[in-house]
Scaffold this active site. Structure first.
Site, PDB file in Angstrom:
ATOM      1  CG  ASP A 282      -0.343  -0.533   2.478  1.00 16.41           C
ATOM      2  OD1 ASP A 282       0.889  -0.581   2.552  1.00 16.41           O
ATOM      3  OD2 ASP A 282      -1.091  -0.899   3.397  1.00 16.41           O
TER       4      ASP A 282
ATOM      5  CG  ASN B 280      -9.253  -1.386  11.632  1.00 11.30           C
ATOM      6  OD1 ASN B 280      -8.333  -2.079  11.217  1.00 11.30           O
ATOM      7  ND2 ASN B 280      -9.651  -0.281  11.030  1.00 11.30           N
TER       8      ASN B 280
ATOM      9  CG  HIS C 217      -6.110  -2.251   8.642  1.00 15.43           C
ATOM     10  ND1 HIS C 217      -6.175  -0.920   8.973  1.00 15.43           N
ATOM     11  CD2 HIS C 217      -4.813  -2.591   8.835  1.00 15.43           C
ATOM     12  CE1 HIS C 217      -4.980  -0.492   9.328  1.00 15.43           C
ATOM     13  NE2 HIS C 217      -4.141  -1.479   9.261  1.00 15.43           N
TER      14      HIS C 217
ATOM     15  CD  GLU D 196      -9.043   1.006   7.255  1.00 20.43           C
ATOM     16  OE1 GLU D 196      -9.133   0.200   8.209  1.00 20.43           O
ATOM     17  OE2 GLU D 196      -8.321   2.011   7.301  1.00 20.43           O
TER      18      GLU D 196
HETATM   19  C1  F6R Z   1       1.301  -1.680   6.198  1.00 25.37           C
HETATM   20  C2  F6R Z   1      -0.002  -2.283   6.266  1.00 25.37           C
HETATM   21  C3  F6R Z   1      -0.826  -2.303   7.504  1.00 25.37           C
HETATM   22  C4  F6R Z   1      -0.043  -2.708   8.750  1.00 25.37           C
HETATM   23  C5  F6R Z   1      -0.940  -2.698   9.976  1.00 25.37           C
HETATM   24  C6  F6R Z   1      -0.170  -3.007  11.249  1.00 25.37           C
HETATM   25  O1  F6R Z   1       1.836  -1.759   4.891  1.00 25.37           O
HETATM   26  O2  F6R Z   1      -0.429  -2.750   5.276  1.00 25.37           O
HETATM   27  O3  F6R Z   1      -1.908  -3.196   7.312  1.00 25.37           O
HETATM   28  O4  F6R Z   1       0.502  -3.983   8.567  1.00 25.37           O
HETATM   29  O5  F6R Z   1      -1.557  -1.447  10.111  1.00 25.37           O
HETATM   30  O6  F6R Z   1       0.736  -1.968  11.488  1.00 25.37           O
HETATM   31  P1  F6R Z   1       1.796  -2.051  12.663  1.00 25.37           P
HETATM   32  O7  F6R Z   1       2.767  -3.110  12.285  1.00 25.37           O
HETATM   33  O8  F6R Z   1       2.437  -0.689  12.688  1.00 25.37           O
HETATM   34  O9  F6R Z   1       1.034  -2.364  13.907  1.00 25.37           O
END
Ligand code: F6R
Length: 236
Positions: A67, A136, A138, A143
């Site tokens: 992303d 959440n 995701h 989302e």
């Molecule tokens: C990042 C991504 C997100 C993260 C998720 C967890 O490229 O796709 O889905 O993997 O938000 O983030 P952290 O590791 O910071 O808790």
């Protein structure tokens, strides 16, 4: 599904790095799907160390990131391209032309999503997809309540995600409101998936994702349907 519970963040990172290294050793021209966020940083550090020691060769590896924020160029210090360069690519013997992150400043974002899906197909699909999970549920920026069959697409970020990511920006207002993300479809098409999860605050959402109903309300619950999922976590 295989679940590896580790005693702490360091062991989780080391396990994840070994898993990724094994993939590269067995298939030197692997396509790796990569994630940003805080969780994979330890694994990335370990991969860099092995590459510097000459034990791991990234010269034929290709990567596709999950992303990117809309409106941030690759040299913006909060863009995911910048994150990947700083935390991984700049320290490996990887060909930068083989590293791919969606272009958040493309003039036509829909065309960029299409280009990205075609690119993934043209390089043979993802061999190993590394994922983190949001509070959440995701994955990528898919989302809650995103359709399960989405390709790469533009998303309006939920307030909870904006709040969670505000720590990386000067103020909450600076957090972009939209992002480009690989959809559930290309993520689920990866041949193998490695989900890394760290921190007791993620325990509940991880349990819902792995043992609860498969529902778009918890995007990561879709991973239960993947036939080669490994979860490495320290959530106690
Ligand atoms: C990042 C991504 C997100 C993260 C998720 C967890 O490229 O796709 O889905 O993997 O938000 O983030 P952290 O590791 O910071 O808790």
């Amino acid at each position: 599904m295989r679940i590896i519970r580790t005693k702490d963040y360091n062991s989780m990172s080391r396990y994840a790095a070994k898993f990724m290294a094994a993939q590269i050793i067995l298939k030197p021209d692997s396509v790796l799907g990569l994630a940003t966020g805080s969780t994979p940083i330890g694994a990335y550090k370990q991969l860099i160390e092995w590459c510097k020691d000459g034990d791991l060769d990234f010269s034929s590896v290709k990567t596709v990131n999950l992303d990117e924020y809309c409106g941030l160029s690759g040299d913006h210090d909060q863009s995911y391209r910048y994150f990947m360069n700083q935390n991984l690519f700049n320290h490996l013997n990887i060909d930068m032309n083989n590293t791919n992150v969606p272009n958040g400043i493309a003039s036509d974002l829909q065309a960029e999503c299409k280009r990205y899906d075609e690119l993934i197909k043209s390089i043979g699909g993802v061999d190993l997809q590394l994922l983190g999970i949001g509070h959440n549920g995701h994955i990528g920026f898919n989302e809650p309540n995103t359709e399960f069959d989405k390709n790469t697409h533009v998303v309006d970020l939920k307030q909870s995600t904006i709040d969670a990511n505000a720590r990386f920006f000067k103020s909450k207002d600076d957090v972009p409101k939209q992002a480009l993300t690989m959809g559930n479809k290309p993520i689920m098409s990866a041949r193998k998936i490695l989900l890394v999860v760290s921190g007791s605050e993620k325990r509940d959402i991880l349990e819902r994702a792995l043992y609860g109903p498969v529902t778009p309300e918890v995007p990561a619950s879709l991973l239960q349907m993947h036939n080669d999922l490994t979860v490495v976590c320290c959530v106690d």
